[in-house]
Design an enzyme around this catalytic site. Structure first.
Site, mmCIF file in Angstrom:
data_model
loop_
_atom_site.group_PDB
_atom_site.id
_atom_site.type_symbol
_atom_site.label_atom_id
_atom_site.label_comp_id
_atom_site.label_asym_id
_atom_site.label_seq_id
_atom_site.Cartn_x
_atom_site.Cartn_y
_atom_site.Cartn_z
ATOM 1 N N ASP A 97 0.820 -1.224 0.000
ATOM 2 C CA ASP A 97 0.000 0.000 0.000
ATOM 3 C C ASP A 97 0.850 1.269 0.000
ATOM 4 O O ASP A 97 0.448 2.295 0.540
ATOM 5 C CB ASP A 97 -0.964 0.028 1.207
ATOM 6 C CG ASP A 97 -1.786 -1.232 1.289
ATOM 7 O OD1 ASP A 97 -2.279 -1.665 0.237
ATOM 8 O OD2 ASP A 97 -1.910 -1.789 2.392
ATOM 9 N N HIS B 234 -4.611 -2.067 -6.317
ATOM 10 C CA HIS B 234 -3.850 -0.888 -6.716
ATOM 11 C C HIS B 234 -4.835 0.210 -7.125
ATOM 12 O O HIS B 234 -5.616 0.016 -8.043
ATOM 13 C CB HIS B 234 -2.908 -1.219 -7.883
ATOM 14 C CG HIS B 234 -1.786 -2.125 -7.477
ATOM 15 N ND1 HIS B 234 -0.792 -2.502 -8.319
ATOM 16 C CD2 HIS B 234 -1.516 -2.703 -6.309
ATOM 17 C CE1 HIS B 234 0.052 -3.290 -7.675
ATOM 18 N NE2 HIS B 234 -0.381 -3.429 -6.449
HETATM 19 P P1 GDP Z 1 -0.484 0.146 -3.868
HETATM 20 O O1 GDP Z 1 -1.117 -1.170 -3.585
HETATM 21 O O2 GDP Z 1 0.968 0.197 -3.444
HETATM 22 O O3 GDP Z 1 -0.681 0.597 -5.269
HETATM 23 O O4 GDP Z 1 -1.165 1.232 -2.925
HETATM 24 P P2 GDP Z 1 -2.741 1.472 -2.662
HETATM 25 O O5 GDP Z 1 -3.424 1.760 -3.933
HETATM 26 O O6 GDP Z 1 -3.282 0.424 -1.799
HETATM 27 O O7 GDP Z 1 -2.674 2.753 -1.717
HETATM 28 C C1 GDP Z 1 -2.228 3.967 -2.092
HETATM 29 C C2 GDP Z 1 -3.368 4.976 -1.876
HETATM 30 O O8 GDP Z 1 -2.843 6.254 -1.691
HETATM 31 C C3 GDP Z 1 -4.301 5.101 -3.046
HETATM 32 O O9 GDP Z 1 -5.591 5.400 -2.579
HETATM 33 C C4 GDP Z 1 -3.715 6.252 -3.843
HETATM 34 O O10 GDP Z 1 -4.672 6.932 -4.650
HETATM 35 C C5 GDP Z 1 -3.241 7.144 -2.736
HETATM 36 N N1 GDP Z 1 -2.031 7.909 -3.042
HETATM 37 C C6 GDP Z 1 -0.926 7.495 -3.735
HETATM 38 N N2 GDP Z 1 0.036 8.443 -3.708
HETATM 39 C C7 GDP Z 1 -0.471 9.475 -2.962
HETATM 40 C C8 GDP Z 1 0.071 10.727 -2.538
HETATM 41 O O11 GDP Z 1 1.203 11.091 -2.809
HETATM 42 N N3 GDP Z 1 -0.733 11.496 -1.749
HETATM 43 C C9 GDP Z 1 -1.994 11.133 -1.394
HETATM 44 N N4 GDP Z 1 -2.709 11.955 -0.616
HETATM 45 N N5 GDP Z 1 -2.528 9.957 -1.777
HETATM 46 C C10 GDP Z 1 -1.777 9.139 -2.541
#
Ligand code: GDP
Length: 427
Positions: free
Chosen positions: A12, A40
């Site tokens: 995440d 994701h």
């Molecule tokens: P992944 O499994 O590593 O792709 O991560 P997830 O999708 O589970 O979690 C990342 C969450 O953080 C998602 O809801 C993204 O839209 C959000 N997100 C990613 N980068 C940023 C950021 O720089 N700032 C903010 N506020 N949200 C972010």
């Protein structure tokens, strides 16, 4: 050029968001492990979309997406995900999606086994996503799985294989767990329905990628979860059941003779962790609730609230080392804007001794965090698009992380949308 985007922490970290951003500079995006326990989250001009199985390059017209042999694929879920994207105007054709013919299938009985085992464990449960991933990987390793190539079998041949495997599986489910016996015809019907959607996409992905790599194509490998969830090097047994490391990318993609040129380690500006297991720097009470709300830390696949904590240097340094990260993407720094002083876990204390390395097994269970505070970021970062826009506190926070992890931060993400970022090297 072969590049891997991999998680440094517990998952995440925002890998999907980074792959979505970087995909336009690549010809091919490959997922090489995991299954639909992944979630994701991608925010782009089509809105907010959660991908469980499909690689995060599907929103870029010119990009070919590959699902590698290291994945376990629930065919019904995949067929649904493809149909869901089509409803939003993203129509995948075999020219844009290649599914390895060697990936193991995650079947309804794997999901059932996952649920039965979590129920049996009761309060001692692991916090599995209950999507059958662990049982599917286990069966793959003892060679009791169907694989994607089987979706191209004649219906009678497929039914025959399913019936034989179901008989074996019921020794555990109906015999051991006393569950209702498997209905092999229902399983086969589901597989045949999914096969109608999936068959055209199934191909020798390894051979395709070998040719692409030899031709000098830019390939981006996308990991699921983070280093600390790797089955061997992570917080076993609270890990996932596959290898989440960049080093596995060539094997999981089916091109074992190739070596990645670059590894982008995705690291979050604070920590989060889903499910049970040791999470040394965990924040509780109002402090934890505030950070969880600020970062919207709820599982993308399950909606479960995530455990949260400050940036954890021993864990992240371990993650950077395991991934062999050559540069970092630091995500969600904007979330910490509300803090006047930012806590950072700089070491662990075990039996009165300060530890800077990440311990394994029982030692980790007894670790306590050593917290130090650094200055706040000095303002809202969400509109920053250049290094010069960043307040001094934010710049100092980034420098601290680079020093602690001994790796440069290349990308700084300050929001969920595709262009909410700064490329610090380009500046
Ligand atoms: P992944 O499994 O590593 O792709 O991560 P997830 O999708 O589970 O979690 C990342 C969450 O953080 C998602 O809801 C993204 O839209 C959000 N997100 C990613 N980068 C940023 C950021 O720089 N700032 C903010 N506020 N949200 C972010």
């Amino acid at each position: 050029m072969l590049t891997v985007v991999a998680g440094v922490n517990w998952g995440d970290e925002g890998k999907g968001r980074m792959v979505d951003l970087l995909a336009s500079r690549h010809d091919i995006v490959v997922r090489y492990q995991g299954g639909n326990n992944a979630g994701h989250t991608i925010v782009n001009d089509r809105g907010k979309i959660v991908l469980n199985l499909l690689p995060s390059g599907v929103f870029h017209e010119g990009v070919v997406n590959v699902m590698g042999q290291g994945m376990v694929i629930d065919p019904t879920h995949l067929a649904r995900e493809i149909a869901g994207l089509a409803e939003r105007g993203v129509v995948l054709t075999p020219k844009r999606l290649v599914v390895s013919d060697r990936a193991a299938l995650c079947l309804p009985w794997h999901v059932r086994q996952d649920i039965l085992e979590e129920e049996r464990l009761g309060d001692a449960r692991f916090g599995s996503t209950r999507r059958g991933i662990g049982p599917a990987y286990a069966d793959r390793h003892i060679k009791k799985c169907l694989r994607t190539a089987d979706l191209r079998l004649a219906p009678d041949a497929l039914r025959h294989k399913v019936a034989a495997l179901a008989e074996w599986k019921d020794l555990t489910l109906a015999g051991g767990y006393q569950d209702t016996p498997i209905d092999p015809d229902a399983v086969s019907d589901g597989l045949l329905a999914a096969a109608r959607t999936l068959a055209p996409f199934i191909a020798d992905a390894g051979a395709y990628l070998d040719r692409a790599a030899d031709a000098g194509k830019n390939v981006l490998f996308e990991a699921q979860l983070g280093a600390l969830r790797d089955v061997d090097c992570g917080i076993y047994p609270y890990t996932t059941s596959s290898c989440t490391l960049a080093a596995y990318a060539p094997i999981g993609a089916g091109v074992p003779a190739h070596r990645p040129d670059k590894v982008i380690g995705v690291v979050k500006a604070y920590s989060s962790c889903v499910g049970a297991g040791p999470f040394t720097a965990e924040m509780f009470g109002a402090e934890g609730d505030r950070l969880r709300e600020a970062g919207a830390e709820y599982g993308a696949a399950t909606g479960r609230p995530r455990r949260v904590g400050p940036f954890d240097i021993p864990a992240s340094r371990h993650g950077v080392r395991l991934q062999g990260a050559t540069e970092l993407a630091l995500t969600k720094l904007d979330v910490l804007s509300y803090m006047e002083r930012i806590p950072v876990c700089v070491a662990y204390e075990i039996d009165g001794r300060r530890i800077h390395d990440f311990p394994a097994g029982e030692a980790l269970e007894g670790a306590r965090p050593v917290i130090e505070y650094v200055d706040g970021l000095g303002g809202d970062l969400s509109a920053c698009r250049h290094r010069a826009d960043l307040p001094a506190g934010a710049r100092a926070y980034i420098r601290n992380i680079e020093k602690a992890l001994n790796c440069p931060v290349r990308y700084l993400s300050v929001g969920p949308a595709r262009h909410d970022y700064i490329d610090l090297r380009r500046e």
